[in-house]
Design a protein around this motif. Structure first.
Motif, PDB file in Angstrom:
ATOM      1  N   ALA A   1       0.833  -1.205   0.000  1.00  0.00           N
ATOM      2  CA  ALA A   1       0.000   0.000   0.000  1.00  0.00           C
ATOM      3  C   ALA A   1       0.867   1.254   0.000  1.00  0.00           C
ATOM      4  CB  ALA A   1      -0.928  -0.015   1.206  1.00  0.00           C
ATOM      5  N   GLY A   2       1.959   1.228   0.759  1.00  0.00           N
ATOM      6  CA  GLY A   2       2.836   2.393   0.812  1.00  0.00           C
ATOM      7  C   GLY A   2       3.459   2.721  -0.528  1.00  0.00           C
ATOM      8  N   LEU A   3       3.969   1.705  -1.211  1.00  0.00           N
ATOM      9  CA  LEU A   3       4.585   1.928  -2.522  1.00  0.00           C
ATOM     10  C   LEU A   3       3.538   2.237  -3.584  1.00  0.00           C
ATOM     11  CD1 LEU A   3       7.286  -0.883  -2.359  1.00  0.00           C
ATOM     12  CD2 LEU A   3       7.735   1.578  -2.498  1.00  0.00           C
ATOM     13  N   ALA A   4       2.380   1.563  -3.517  1.00  0.00           N
ATOM     14  CA  ALA A   4       1.320   1.795  -4.498  1.00  0.00           C
ATOM     15  C   ALA A   4       0.743   3.197  -4.381  1.00  0.00           C
ATOM     16  CB  ALA A   4       0.208   0.759  -4.323  1.00  0.00           C
ATOM     17  N   LEU A   5       0.865   3.798  -3.194  1.00  0.00           N
ATOM     18  CA  LEU A   5       0.393   5.163  -3.003  1.00  0.00           C
ATOM     19  C   LEU A   5       1.518   6.177  -3.201  1.00  0.00           C
ATOM     20  CD1 LEU A   5      -2.233   6.705  -1.964  1.00  0.00           C
ATOM     21  CD2 LEU A   5      -1.028   6.837   0.213  1.00  0.00           C
ATOM     22  N   GLY A   6       2.685   5.884  -2.641  1.00  0.00           N
ATOM     23  CA  GLY A   6       3.761   6.861  -2.622  1.00  0.00           C
ATOM     24  C   GLY A   6       4.366   7.157  -3.986  1.00  0.00           C
ATOM     25  N   VAL A   7       4.582   6.125  -4.805  1.00  0.00           N
ATOM     26  CA  VAL A   7       5.241   6.347  -6.099  1.00  0.00           C
ATOM     27  C   VAL A   7       4.367   7.159  -7.057  1.00  0.00           C
ATOM     28  CG1 VAL A   7       6.307   5.237  -8.104  1.00  0.00           C
ATOM     29  CG2 VAL A   7       6.661   4.279  -5.813  1.00  0.00           C
ATOM     30  N   PRO A   8       3.071   6.798  -7.271  1.00  0.00           N
ATOM     31  CA  PRO A   8       2.254   7.652  -8.148  1.00  0.00           C
ATOM     32  C   PRO A   8       2.013   9.040  -7.566  1.00  0.00           C
ATOM     33  CG  PRO A   8       0.905   5.933  -7.136  1.00  0.00           C
ATOM     34  CD  PRO A   8       2.334   5.594  -6.852  1.00  0.00           C
ATOM     35  N   LEU A   9       1.987   9.163  -6.234  1.00  0.00           N
ATOM     36  CA  LEU A   9       1.848  10.489  -5.627  1.00  0.00           C
ATOM     37  C   LEU A   9       3.043  11.358  -6.005  1.00  0.00           C
ATOM     38  CD1 LEU A   9       0.749  11.177  -1.948  1.00  0.00           C
ATOM     39  CD2 LEU A   9       2.474  12.563  -3.085  1.00  0.00           C
ATOM     40  N   ALA A  10       4.246  10.793  -5.910  1.00  0.00           N
ATOM     41  CA  ALA A  10       5.453  11.551  -6.266  1.00  0.00           C
ATOM     42  C   ALA A  10       5.462  11.903  -7.749  1.00  0.00           C
ATOM     43  CB  ALA A  10       6.695  10.734  -5.910  1.00  0.00           C
ATOM     44  N   ALA A  11       5.050  10.935  -8.592  1.00  0.00           N
ATOM     45  CA  ALA A  11       5.019  11.201 -10.041  1.00  0.00           C
ATOM     46  C   ALA A  11       3.993  12.283 -10.369  1.00  0.00           C
ATOM     47  CB  ALA A  11       4.696   9.910 -10.790  1.00  0.00           C
ATOM     48  N   GLY A  12       2.815  12.198  -9.759  1.00  0.00           N
ATOM     49  CA  GLY A  12       1.788  13.224  -9.999  1.00  0.00           C
ATOM     50  C   GLY A  12       2.212  14.582  -9.473  1.00  0.00           C
ATOM     51  N   ALA A  13       2.926  14.593  -8.345  1.00  0.00           N
ATOM     52  CA  ALA A  13       3.402  15.855  -7.786  1.00  0.00           C
ATOM     53  C   ALA A  13       4.401  16.532  -8.723  1.00  0.00           C
ATOM     54  CB  ALA A  13       4.031  15.615  -6.414  1.00  0.00           C
ATOM     55  N   LEU A  14       5.213  15.741  -9.417  1.00  0.00           N
ATOM     56  CA  LEU A  14       6.153  16.310 -10.388  1.00  0.00           C
ATOM     57  C   LEU A  14       5.402  16.985 -11.536  1.00  0.00           C
ATOM     58  CD1 LEU A  14       8.920  13.538 -10.572  1.00  0.00           C
ATOM     59  CD2 LEU A  14       9.128  15.842  -9.588  1.00  0.00           C
ATOM     60  N   VAL A  15       4.352  16.325 -12.015  1.00  0.00           N
ATOM     61  CA  VAL A  15       3.530  16.946 -13.061  1.00  0.00           C
ATOM     62  C   VAL A  15       2.886  18.229 -12.532  1.00  0.00           C
ATOM     63  CG1 VAL A  15       1.530  16.648 -14.585  1.00  0.00           C
ATOM     64  CG2 VAL A  15       3.103  14.735 -14.187  1.00  0.00           C
ATOM     65  N   ALA A  16       2.397  18.181 -11.298  1.00  0.00           N
ATOM     66  CA  ALA A  16       1.765  19.360 -10.699  1.00  0.00           C
ATOM     67  C   ALA A  16       2.749  20.517 -10.569  1.00  0.00           C
ATOM     68  CB  ALA A  16       1.190  18.992  -9.332  1.00  0.00           C
ATOM     69  N   LEU A  17       4.003  20.213 -10.256  1.00  0.00           N
ATOM     70  CA  LEU A  17       5.018  21.269 -10.180  1.00  0.00           C
ATOM     71  C   LEU A  17       5.183  21.956 -11.534  1.00  0.00           C
ATOM     72  CD1 LEU A  17       7.773  19.595  -7.948  1.00  0.00           C
ATOM     73  CD2 LEU A  17       6.469  21.671  -7.403  1.00  0.00           C
ATOM     74  N   GLY A  18       5.138  21.148 -12.607  1.00  0.00           N
ATOM     75  CA  GLY A  18       5.204  21.742 -13.937  1.00  0.00           C
ATOM     76  C   GLY A  18       3.993  22.598 -14.246  1.00  0.00           C
ATOM     77  N   MET A  19       2.818  22.170 -13.792  1.00  0.00           N
ATOM     78  CA  MET A  19       1.595  22.945 -14.027  1.00  0.00           C
ATOM     79  C   MET A  19       1.613  24.252 -13.249  1.00  0.00           C
ATOM     80  SD  MET A  19      -1.044  19.704 -13.830  1.00  0.00           S
ATOM     81  CE  MET A  19      -2.560  20.625 -14.123  1.00  0.00           C
TER      82      MET A  19
ATOM     83  N   GLY B   1       3.288   5.344 -12.359  1.00  0.00           N
ATOM     84  CA  GLY B   1       3.669   5.385 -10.955  1.00  0.00           C
ATOM     85  C   GLY B   1       3.069   4.237 -10.170  1.00  0.00           C
ATOM     86  N   LYS B   2       1.800   3.939 -10.420  1.00  0.00           N
ATOM     87  CA  LYS B   2       1.148   2.843  -9.699  1.00  0.00           C
ATOM     88  C   LYS B   2       1.799   1.509 -10.053  1.00  0.00           C
ATOM     89  CE  LYS B   2      -2.328   3.424  -7.688  1.00  0.00           C
ATOM     90  NZ  LYS B   2      -2.639   3.771  -6.277  1.00  0.00           N
ATOM     91  N   LEU B   3       2.038   1.272 -11.342  1.00  0.00           N
ATOM     92  CA  LEU B   3       2.649   0.012 -11.767  1.00  0.00           C
ATOM     93  C   LEU B   3       4.065  -0.119 -11.217  1.00  0.00           C
ATOM     94  CD1 LEU B   3       1.438  -0.161 -15.478  1.00  0.00           C
ATOM     95  CD2 LEU B   3       0.670  -1.580 -13.583  1.00  0.00           C
ATOM     96  N   ALA B   4       4.829   0.981 -11.239  1.00  0.00           N
ATOM     97  CA  ALA B   4       6.199   0.928 -10.715  1.00  0.00           C
ATOM     98  C   ALA B   4       6.199   0.620  -9.229  1.00  0.00           C
ATOM     99  CB  ALA B   4       6.909   2.258 -10.985  1.00  0.00           C
ATOM    100  N   GLY B   5       5.335   1.281  -8.477  1.00  0.00           N
ATOM    101  CA  GLY B   5       5.277   1.043  -7.046  1.00  0.00           C
ATOM    102  C   GLY B   5       4.911  -0.387  -6.701  1.00  0.00           C
ATOM    103  N   VAL B   6       3.917  -0.943  -7.396  1.00  0.00           N
ATOM    104  CA  VAL B   6       3.484  -2.311  -7.116  1.00  0.00           C
ATOM    105  C   VAL B   6       4.538  -3.322  -7.555  1.00  0.00           C
ATOM    106  CG1 VAL B   6       1.718  -4.052  -7.606  1.00  0.00           C
ATOM    107  CG2 VAL B   6       1.043  -1.690  -7.200  1.00  0.00           C
ATOM    108  N   HIS B   7       5.217  -3.064  -8.668  1.00  0.00           N
ATOM    109  CA  HIS B   7       6.282  -3.977  -9.098  1.00  0.00           C
ATOM    110  C   HIS B   7       7.439  -3.995  -8.089  1.00  0.00           C
ATOM    111  CE1 HIS B   7       4.357  -4.383 -13.066  1.00  0.00           C
ATOM    112  NE2 HIS B   7       5.158  -5.424 -13.215  1.00  0.00           N
ATOM    113  N   ILE B   8       7.763  -2.828  -7.529  1.00  0.00           N
ATOM    114  CA  ILE B   8       8.804  -2.794  -6.491  1.00  0.00           C
ATOM    115  C   ILE B   8       8.357  -3.617  -5.289  1.00  0.00           C
ATOM    116  CG2 ILE B   8      10.045  -1.305  -4.873  1.00  0.00           C
ATOM    117  CD1 ILE B   8       9.831   0.933  -6.998  1.00  0.00           C
ATOM    118  N   ALA B   9       7.097  -3.469  -4.912  1.00  0.00           N
ATOM    119  CA  ALA B   9       6.566  -4.252  -3.787  1.00  0.00           C
ATOM    120  C   ALA B   9       6.625  -5.743  -4.088  1.00  0.00           C
ATOM    121  CB  ALA B   9       5.130  -3.830  -3.496  1.00  0.00           C
ATOM    122  N   GLY B  10       6.305  -6.119  -5.320  1.00  0.00           N
ATOM    123  CA  GLY B  10       6.350  -7.520  -5.701  1.00  0.00           C
ATOM    124  C   GLY B  10       7.743  -8.115  -5.596  1.00  0.00           C
ATOM    125  N   ARG B  11       8.740  -7.331  -5.965  1.00  0.00           N
ATOM    126  CA  ARG B  11      10.126  -7.808  -5.848  1.00  0.00           C
ATOM    127  C   ARG B  11      10.531  -7.955  -4.378  1.00  0.00           C
ATOM    128  NH1 ARG B  11      13.728  -7.698 -10.061  1.00  0.00           N
ATOM    129  NH2 ARG B  11      12.887  -7.037 -12.084  1.00  0.00           N
TER     130      ARG B  11
END
Length: 412
Positions: A108-126, A319-329
Motif C-alpha cells: 500500500a505504501g509503494l502503491a500510493l507513494g510512487v504515483p503520488l510523487a510522479a503526480g506531484a512532479l507533473v503538478a510542479l510543472g503545471m 507510478g502505480k505500476l512501478a510502485g506495485v512492481h517494487i513491492a512484488g520484488r
C-alpha cells in the motif's frame, strides 16, 4: 394557450436526460467490457456540461440547466455522494490489513507513494503555467492534492470490477482489497491535511474532539439497538458528521467518510449493504456525474487540457505500476501478479472525482485542472478490465480469470 415551462418540469427533463442518455449508449453500444455504465455516466456528464453541450447549444443548455435546476440537482448529488463515501468507509477492513501488516504496509505504501510523487512532479510543472492553481490554493496544497489524485484507488469501483472478473473472493482479490483499504485511509488523511484551515484550527480541533467523544456513545448505541434500527441511526449519524466536518471547514465528504469508517461492517447484513451500494449507484450517483460534468471547463484551450490529462495519466498509471512492481520484488510475488494488482489498483473513477470535487470546492484547483483530472480518471478506469482480463488468463487463474456474462446486469 401558451405555457411557461416551470422549474419542476425542467428538473424532470434534466433527470430524464441524465438516466436515458448514458443507459442507451451503454446498452446499444455494448460498452460494458471496456466502459461500464458508471464510466459512460461520467462521460455523459462531461458531454452535457458547459464545455461541450454548452458551447454547441448554449441556449438549450442555459434553459434546461438553469440555476434553480442545478441547485436541485446538487442537493440530490450531495446526499448520494455522502451515502457512497460512507459505505466505502464501512467496507474498509482495517483488521485484515493489520493482521497482514508487513505485506499490506509495503504494498500500500509503494502503491500510493510512487504515483503520488510522479503526480506531484507533473503538478510542479503545471504550477509554472497560468490557469491551473485555484485562487485559494497554496502551492504545496496544489502539488500534494494533484499528486494524491494520481495515487487514488476507487475502492467501490475496484470491488465492482473484481466481481466482474470473478476474483473478489479469491485470495488475490482479498489481498487487493487490503491494499486499497489502507490506501483509502491514507488518502482521506492527506485530504484532511490539505484542507486544514489554520485560521480555523480551533473550530477544526473542536470538531475532531467532539467527533471522538461522539464515536464512543455512537458505537455503544449501535451495539445495543436492533439490527433494523441501525440503518436509520446510520443515516442520522451521517448527516450529523457531514454537517460537523463542513462547519469546521474540512468538507462534508470528509465527515461522510469519518461517519462510515467508525462503523463495523458486521453491524449490517453484507447482502443488504451490497444492495444499498448498488442502488445508490443506480438511482442517485448519475445525478452526481451530471453535476460533475457541469463543473468542467476548457477555457484555457481543449488541447492544453488534454495534454495535462495525458501527463497526469502517464504519472498515475506508470507510478502505480512501478510502485506495485517494487513491492512484488521485495515480497517475492509470483511472476505476473504485480502487473495484475497494479492495473486494478490504478482504477480511479468515483473516489478520484469526489476527491477532485473537494479540491475544486475549496478553490485549490481551477475548473481546468478539475477537467484534466476527470479525463485522467475516466481513461485510467477504462483501461483496467481490458488489460487485466487477458493477464488473468495468462496467469492461469482458471475460473477466476473469466468474466461472468451473468454479472453484466443493469447495475453500474
Amino acid at each position: 394557450m401558451s405555457h411557461a415551462v416551470t422549474t419542476t418540469e425542467l428538473f424532470l427533463i434534466a433527470m430524464a436526460v441524465i438516466f436515458a442518455v448514458p443507459y442507451l449508449v451503454w446498452r446499444l453500444a455494448r460498452t460494458d467490457y471496456w466502459a461500464p455504465l458508471v464510466v459512460v455516466q461520467i462521460i455523459a456528464g462531461i458531454l452535457l456540461g458547459p464545455g461541450v453541450l454548452g458551447r454547441a447549444m448554449p441556449e438549450l443548455h442555459a434553459a434546461v440547466f438553469n440555476p434553480d435546476v442545478i441547485t436541485a440537482l446538487n442537493g440530490l448529488a450531495w446526499w448520494g455522494v455522502m451515502l457512497f463515501v460512507m459505505i466505502a468507509g464501512i467496507e474498509l477492513d482495517v483488521r485484515q490489513a493489520w493482521a497482514n501488516r508487513r505485506e499490506t504496509g509495503v504494498t500500500a505504501g509503494l502503491a500510493l507513494g510512487v504515483p503520488l510523487a510522479a503526480g506531484a512532479l507533473v503538478a510542479l510543472g503545471m504550477l509554472g503555467l497560468d490557469g491551473w492553481i485555484g485562487p485559494a490554493g497554496l502551492p504545496w496544497q496544489f502539488v500534494v492534492g494533484v499528486g494524491m489524485a494520481c495515487a487514488v484507488t476507487a475502492l467501490p469501483i475496484l470491488i465492482l470490477f473484481m466481481e466482474k472478473l470473478q476474483i473478489l473472493r479469491a485470495p488475490m482479490g482479498q489481498r487487493i482489497l487490503r491494499y486499497a483499504s489502507l490506501d483509502d485511509i491514507a488518502i482521506w488523511g492527506v485530504l484532511a491535511l490539505v484542507l486544514m484551515d489554520w485560521e480555523r484550527i480551533g473550530r477544526q480541533g473542536a470538531f475532531l474532539l467532539a467527533f471522538g467523544l461522539a464515536c464512543v456513545a455512537f458505537r455503544r448505541l449501535m451495539r445495543s439497538i436492533p439490527a433494523h434500527d441501525r440503518w436509520y441511526v446510520m443515516l442520522v449519524w451521517l448527516a450529523v458528521c457531514a454537517f460537523g466536518a463542513d462547519w469546521a471547514g474540512l468538507h462534508f465528504m470528509v465527515g461522510a467518510f469519518l461517519a462510515g469508517v467508525v462503523m463495523d461492517a458486521e453491524w449490517f447484513e453484507q447482502e443488504t449493504m451490497d444492495l444499498l451500494r448498488h442502488h445508490v449507484l443506480l438511482v442517485i450517483m448519475p445525478v452526481f456525474f451530471l453535476s460533475t460534468g457541469l463543473r468542467t471547463s476548457w477555457d484555457i484551450g481543449g488541447s492544453v487540457v488534454f495534454l495535462a490529462a495525458g501527463a497526469l495519466l502517464v504519472a498515475s498509471v506508470a507510478g502505480k505500476l512501478a510502485g506495485v512492481h517494487i513491492a512484488g520484488r521485495v515480497l517475492g510475488w509470483k511472476s505476473g501478479e504485480a502487473s495484475i494488482i497494479g492495473w486494478l489498483l490504478q482504477t480511479k473513477a468515483l473516489i478520484m472525482i469526489i476527491f477532485a470535487n473537494i479540491l475544486l470546492d475549496k478553490r485549490i484547483i481551477t475548473s481546468e485542472t478539475f477537467t484534466a483530472l476527470l479525463l485522467m480518471a475516466v481513461a485510467s478506469t477504462m483501461l483496467s478490465i481490458p488489460v487485466v482480463a487477458p493477464k488473468l488468463r495468462a496467469l492461469g487463474a482458471s475460473t477466476d480469470a473469466r468474466i461472468d456474462p451473468a454479472a453484466r446486469t443493469g447495475l453500474p
